[in-house]
Design a protein around this motif. Sequence first.
Motif, PDB file in Angstrom:
ATOM      1  N   ILE A  67     -10.151  11.921  10.790  1.00 31.17           N
ATOM      2  CA  ILE A  67      -9.384  12.774  11.703  1.00 31.17           C
ATOM      3  C   ILE A  67      -8.147  13.348  11.015  1.00 31.17           C
ATOM      4  CG2 ILE A  67      -7.972  12.763  13.808  1.00 31.17           C
ATOM      5  CD1 ILE A  67     -10.025  10.752  14.953  1.00 31.17           C
ATOM      6  N   VAL A  68      -7.383  12.511  10.331  1.00 28.30           N
ATOM      7  CA  VAL A  68      -6.170  12.989   9.662  1.00 28.30           C
ATOM      8  C   VAL A  68      -6.536  13.952   8.532  1.00 28.30           C
ATOM      9  CG1 VAL A  68      -4.151  12.296   8.312  1.00 28.30           C
ATOM     10  CG2 VAL A  68      -4.828  10.973  10.306  1.00 28.30           C
ATOM     11  N   PRO A  95       4.521  14.438   7.711  1.00 27.19           N
ATOM     12  CA  PRO A  95       4.329  13.223   8.522  1.00 27.19           C
ATOM     13  C   PRO A  95       2.886  12.699   8.478  1.00 27.19           C
ATOM     14  CG  PRO A  95       5.493  14.888   9.798  1.00 27.19           C
ATOM     15  CD  PRO A  95       5.086  15.521   8.512  1.00 27.19           C
ATOM     16  N   LEU A  96       1.918  13.604   8.354  1.00 27.98           N
ATOM     17  CA  LEU A  96       0.537  13.140   8.220  1.00 27.98           C
ATOM     18  C   LEU A  96       0.347  12.398   6.900  1.00 27.98           C
ATOM     19  CD1 LEU A  96      -1.394  16.210   9.676  1.00 27.98           C
ATOM     20  CD2 LEU A  96      -1.178  13.943  10.690  1.00 27.98           C
ATOM     21  N   GLY A  97       1.043  12.817   5.857  1.00 26.62           N
ATOM     22  CA  GLY A  97       1.002  12.096   4.588  1.00 26.62           C
ATOM     23  C   GLY A  97       1.604  10.706   4.720  1.00 26.62           C
ATOM     24  N   VAL A  98       2.714  10.606   5.449  1.00 24.33           N
ATOM     25  CA  VAL A  98       3.326   9.292   5.693  1.00 24.33           C
ATOM     26  C   VAL A  98       2.360   8.411   6.474  1.00 24.33           C
ATOM     27  CG1 VAL A  98       5.209   8.093   6.893  1.00 24.33           C
ATOM     28  CG2 VAL A  98       5.691  10.157   5.578  1.00 24.33           C
ATOM     29  N   TRP A  99       1.685   8.982   7.458  1.00 28.75           N
ATOM     30  CA  TRP A  99       0.725   8.205   8.240  1.00 28.75           C
ATOM     31  C   TRP A  99      -0.420   7.710   7.359  1.00 28.75           C
ATOM     32  CZ3 TRP A  99       0.197   5.138  12.004  1.00 28.75           C
ATOM     33  CH2 TRP A  99      -1.066   4.767  12.442  1.00 28.75           C
ATOM     34  N   ALA A 126       0.649   9.802  -0.483  1.00 23.94           N
ATOM     35  CA  ALA A 126       1.790  10.268  -1.280  1.00 23.94           C
ATOM     36  C   ALA A 126       1.601  11.719  -1.712  1.00 23.94           C
ATOM     37  CB  ALA A 126       1.981   9.372  -2.499  1.00 23.94           C
ATOM     38  N   VAL A 127       0.389  12.065  -2.136  1.00 24.59           N
ATOM     39  CA  VAL A 127       0.117  13.450  -2.541  1.00 24.59           C
ATOM     40  C   VAL A 127       0.276  14.390  -1.345  1.00 24.59           C
ATOM     41  CG1 VAL A 127      -1.738  15.009  -3.295  1.00 24.59           C
ATOM     42  CG2 VAL A 127      -1.342  12.867  -4.509  1.00 24.59           C
ATOM     43  N   THR A 128      -0.253  13.991  -0.201  1.00 19.35           N
ATOM     44  CA  THR A 128      -0.141  14.811   1.005  1.00 19.35           C
ATOM     45  C   THR A 128       1.318  14.955   1.427  1.00 19.35           C
ATOM     46  OG1 THR A 128      -2.331  14.059   1.691  1.00 19.35           O
ATOM     47  CG2 THR A 128      -0.964  15.076   3.380  1.00 19.35           C
ATOM     48  N   ALA A 135       5.476  22.513   1.004  1.00 18.96           N
ATOM     49  CA  ALA A 135       5.230  23.559   2.008  1.00 18.96           C
ATOM     50  C   ALA A 135       6.456  23.758   2.887  1.00 18.96           C
ATOM     51  CB  ALA A 135       4.010  23.197   2.855  1.00 18.96           C
ATOM     52  N   MET A 136       7.139  22.670   3.211  1.00 18.09           N
ATOM     53  CA  MET A 136       8.368  22.783   3.991  1.00 18.09           C
ATOM     54  C   MET A 136       9.422  23.563   3.204  1.00 18.09           C
ATOM     55  SD  MET A 136       8.374  18.909   5.577  1.00 18.09           S
ATOM     56  CE  MET A 136      10.119  18.774   5.588  1.00 18.09           C
TER      57      MET A 136
END
Length: 148
Positions: A67-68, A95-99, A126-128, A135-136
């Motif tokens: 899903i992520v 935040p999805l990378g942190v998750w 970590a890469v995400t 991107a930010m």
Amino acid sequence: MSYPQHSSEMGLHPEMAEMRERLERAASGKAIIIEGLILLAGVYAAISPWVVHFSGAEPNLTVNNLIVGLTVALIGVGLAMVPERMLRMAWLVAPLGVWLLISPWVVTASHGARAGVLWNNCVVGAVTLLLGMAAMGLTIGLANRARR
């Protein structure tokens, strides 16, 4: 019927500024690379349970990564296809990378996930996260240019 042929009026048209900005963004090599890497990171996160062979052992983590990963990949596709509409969505990648980083400890029932599973999610997370921060940074840079 006669139409005005003044080039100065055309240069002031609001759509011209938007088109220039869109072309500048499309030509930006950094943005294209980051968008593509976000897409690849999302696809890998989605298929990683089968690549690292933990799909049967950790079903909750398999569904989580699927899903992520698909969410990150869809954001990457959106950034590549319609960047002017998706720029704000780029903020979700970090935040999805942190998750992805913390999910092996949160999602697994046994809390004893194999080392390969932990390393896989830590590296992909970590890469995400880094790609999301890049991107930010691009969105902040574009917002600063737009203010000028």
